[in-house]
Design a protein around this motif. Structure first.
Motif, PDB file in Angstrom:
ATOM      1  N   ILE A 178       0.549  -0.603  -0.657  1.00  0.00           N
ATOM      2  CA  ILE A 178       0.039   0.369  -0.251  1.00  0.00           C
ATOM      3  C   ILE A 178       0.735   1.482   0.591  1.00  0.00           C
ATOM      4  O   ILE A 178       0.766   2.268  -0.566  1.00  0.00           O
ATOM      5  N   PRO A 179       2.171   1.412   1.250  1.00  0.00           N
ATOM      6  CA  PRO A 179       2.974   2.571   0.938  1.00  0.00           C
ATOM      7  C   PRO A 179       3.259   3.004  -0.585  1.00  0.00           C
ATOM      8  O   PRO A 179       3.442   3.643  -1.239  1.00  0.00           O
ATOM      9  N   LYS A 180       3.865   1.184  -1.320  1.00  0.00           N
ATOM     10  CA  LYS A 180       4.319   1.433  -2.587  1.00  0.00           C
ATOM     11  C   LYS A 180       2.819   2.774  -3.568  1.00  0.00           C
ATOM     12  O   LYS A 180       3.576   3.056  -4.407  1.00  0.00           O
ATOM     13  N   ILE A 181       2.302   1.660  -3.732  1.00  0.00           N
ATOM     14  CA  ILE A 181       1.364   2.108  -4.784  1.00  0.00           C
ATOM     15  C   ILE A 181       0.662   3.893  -4.250  1.00  0.00           C
ATOM     16  O   ILE A 181       0.525   4.943  -4.998  1.00  0.00           O
ATOM     17  N   VAL A 182       1.139   4.092  -3.165  1.00  0.00           N
ATOM     18  CA  VAL A 182       1.039   5.932  -2.552  1.00  0.00           C
ATOM     19  C   VAL A 182       1.517   6.140  -3.292  1.00  0.00           C
ATOM     20  O   VAL A 182       1.193   7.237  -3.592  1.00  0.00           O
ATOM     21  N   SER A 183       2.416   6.472  -2.626  1.00  0.00           N
ATOM     22  CA  SER A 183       3.881   7.022  -2.948  1.00  0.00           C
ATOM     23  C   SER A 183       4.062   7.205  -4.264  1.00  0.00           C
ATOM     24  O   SER A 183       4.164   8.232  -4.928  1.00  0.00           O
ATOM     25  N   HIS A 184       3.281   6.327  -5.319  1.00  0.00           N
ATOM     26  CA  HIS A 184       3.425   6.333  -6.938  1.00  0.00           C
ATOM     27  C   HIS A 184       2.637   7.355  -7.551  1.00  0.00           C
ATOM     28  O   HIS A 184       2.886   8.948  -8.283  1.00  0.00           O
ATOM     29  N   TYR A 185       1.423   7.170  -6.047  1.00  0.00           N
ATOM     30  CA  TYR A 185       0.436   8.392  -7.133  1.00  0.00           C
ATOM     31  C   TYR A 185       1.021  10.127  -6.241  1.00  0.00           C
ATOM     32  O   TYR A 185       0.614  11.036  -6.799  1.00  0.00           O
ATOM     33  N   LYS A 186       1.575   9.992  -4.947  1.00  0.00           N
ATOM     34  CA  LYS A 186       2.167  11.002  -4.330  1.00  0.00           C
ATOM     35  C   LYS A 186       3.389  11.865  -5.470  1.00  0.00           C
ATOM     36  O   LYS A 186       3.461  13.474  -5.310  1.00  0.00           O
ATOM     37  N   ASP A 187       4.243  11.105  -6.318  1.00  0.00           N
ATOM     38  CA  ASP A 187       4.701  11.285  -7.274  1.00  0.00           C
ATOM     39  C   ASP A 187       4.365  11.781  -8.397  1.00  0.00           C
ATOM     40  O   ASP A 187       5.691  11.738  -9.136  1.00  0.00           O
ATOM     41  N   LYS A 188       3.152  11.305  -8.518  1.00  0.00           N
ATOM     42  CA  LYS A 188       2.523  11.405 -10.051  1.00  0.00           C
ATOM     43  C   LYS A 188       3.329  11.190 -11.297  1.00  0.00           C
ATOM     44  O   LYS A 188       3.349  11.243 -12.182  1.00  0.00           O
ATOM     45  N   LYS A 189       3.829   9.899 -10.689  1.00  0.00           N
ATOM     46  CA  LYS A 189       4.264   8.804 -11.838  1.00  0.00           C
ATOM     47  C   LYS A 189       2.639   8.328 -12.422  1.00  0.00           C
ATOM     48  O   LYS A 189       1.708   8.565 -12.316  1.00  0.00           O
ATOM     49  N   GLU A 190       3.271   8.080 -13.875  1.00  0.00           N
ATOM     50  CA  GLU A 190       2.606   7.463 -14.930  1.00  0.00           C
ATOM     51  C   GLU A 190       2.196   6.283 -14.889  1.00  0.00           C
ATOM     52  O   GLU A 190       1.466   5.698 -15.104  1.00  0.00           O
ATOM     53  N   LYS A 191       3.365   5.051 -14.503  1.00  0.00           N
ATOM     54  CA  LYS A 191       3.217   4.013 -14.242  1.00  0.00           C
ATOM     55  C   LYS A 191       3.038   3.061 -13.264  1.00  0.00           C
ATOM     56  O   LYS A 191       4.145   3.847 -12.360  1.00  0.00           O
ATOM     57  N   ILE A 192       2.690   2.111 -12.532  1.00  0.00           N
ATOM     58  CA  ILE A 192       3.153   1.147 -11.568  1.00  0.00           C
ATOM     59  C   ILE A 192       3.417  -0.064 -11.877  1.00  0.00           C
ATOM     60  O   ILE A 192       2.336  -0.702 -12.424  1.00  0.00           O
ATOM     61  N   GLU A 193       4.541  -0.606 -11.598  1.00  0.00           N
ATOM     62  CA  GLU A 193       4.643  -2.174 -12.051  1.00  0.00           C
ATOM     63  C   GLU A 193       4.180  -3.203 -10.813  1.00  0.00           C
ATOM     64  O   GLU A 193       4.721  -2.770  -9.424  1.00  0.00           O
TER      65      GLU A 193
END
Length: 298
Positions: A178-193
């Motif tokens: 969950i922290p991995k997912i949230v951090s991707h959104y906070k950093d405005k990443k376009e993709k997540i693996e």
């Protein structure tokens, strides 16, 4: 150390994710809170202590003389590569604590020891405390062996063992899902693996877990094992959809085969029946969306 009349709580691993929440919670309840960590702390109430050193624990317990003990210190990362360290810390560290308690002059009213739902292994469906554990990794196996050793102290110390299911909150490390997912959104990443996003698991709030620990610690219950769970499962796709709403954009998900486990169980959750019969059901006080929003906005 100044001796005061207020009740004292001693938390091993106090500077870990859960320990920090417990410290804040009990300080707000006007307890004197002490704890251990492996490194030097600037806080006077936190002591450097390796739980593999029984004499160090013994000396510390005699100094603090706690009324209640919560044992969190452990190797909690399932993917930890040092297998010997997992067993040393999770089993012998716990035994050192219990042996030191018996040898010391302290007489705690209750000892709460954190195990894990990982003791059940990969079992489809709803997991109850009466089931035969079948861990599938060293972390889960170390916790099961630890539980079996702890039960030898049941007739001499007031102990409760808890098996928390997945929980999260602000401050949890990013190698957890969950922290991995949230951090991707906070950093405005376009993709997540990610791995399989269609599996169902519990994703509870750390505040729910803290309240459960509190209720169990101050109950009359002893010599019992409890699931700490809500019985409410969500799939990762739902979490992503919720985060899309919170962050106001959609992230692209790439399924990385390295993250997909073989023979992965589609649905796994705990039965909270025993827990709720003992301390009540307060799950409505906590929501996954609220937890995700707090993590995103912090």
């Amino acid at each position: 150390m100044e001796v005061l009349s207020r009740e004292k709580i001693f938390i091993t691993g106090i500077e870990g994710f859960t320990g920090r929440y417990l410290e804040k919670y009990f300080l707000e309840q006007d307890f004197l809170v002490y704890g251990t960590c492996l490194h030097e702390s600037e806080k006077e109430n936190i002591f450097t202590c390796d739980i593999l050193n029984e004499n160090a624990i013994f000396d510390l317990l005699n100094e603090v003389n706690p009324d209640y003990i919560i044992h969190l210190a452990a190797i909690s990362f399932v993917a930890e590569k040092n297998q010997k360290k997992i067993y040393d810390v999770n089993i012998f560290g716990t035994l050192n604590l219990l042996n030191a308690i018996e040898k010391s002059g302290c007489n705690p009213r209750k000892i709460l020891i954190a195990s894990s739902a990982a003791v059940y292994g990969n079992v489809e469906g709803v997991l109850e405390e009466s089931m035969c554990p079948n861990p599938v990794n060293h972390y889960g196996n170390s916790k099961l062996v630890m539980e079996n050793m702890v039960k030898q102290f049941y007739n001499r110390l007031n102990i409760i063992i808890v098996r928390p299911f997945n929980y999260t909150g602000t401050g949890q490390k990013n190698h957890f899902l969950i922290p991995k997912i949230v951090s991707h959104y906070k950093d405005k990443k376009e993709k997540i693996e990610l791995g399989n996003i269609d599996v169902y698991r519990e994703f509870n709030s750390v505040f729910f877990v803290i309240k459960c620990y509190n209720e169990l610690l101050f109950s009359e219950i002893k010599s019992e094992v409890f699931n700490v769970c809500t019985g409410k499962e969500k799939n990762i796709r739902t979490i992503l959809n919720t985060m899309n709403d919170i962050a106001n954009y959609s992230i692209e998900v790439e399924v990385n085969p390295k993250f997909v486990r073989k023979n992965e169980i589609k649905m796994l959750k705990g039965s909270p029946d025993k827990l709720f019969q003992s301390i009540g059901d307060f799950t409505d006080e906590f929501s996954l969306e609220g937890t995700l929003r707090d993590m995103y906005e912090c």
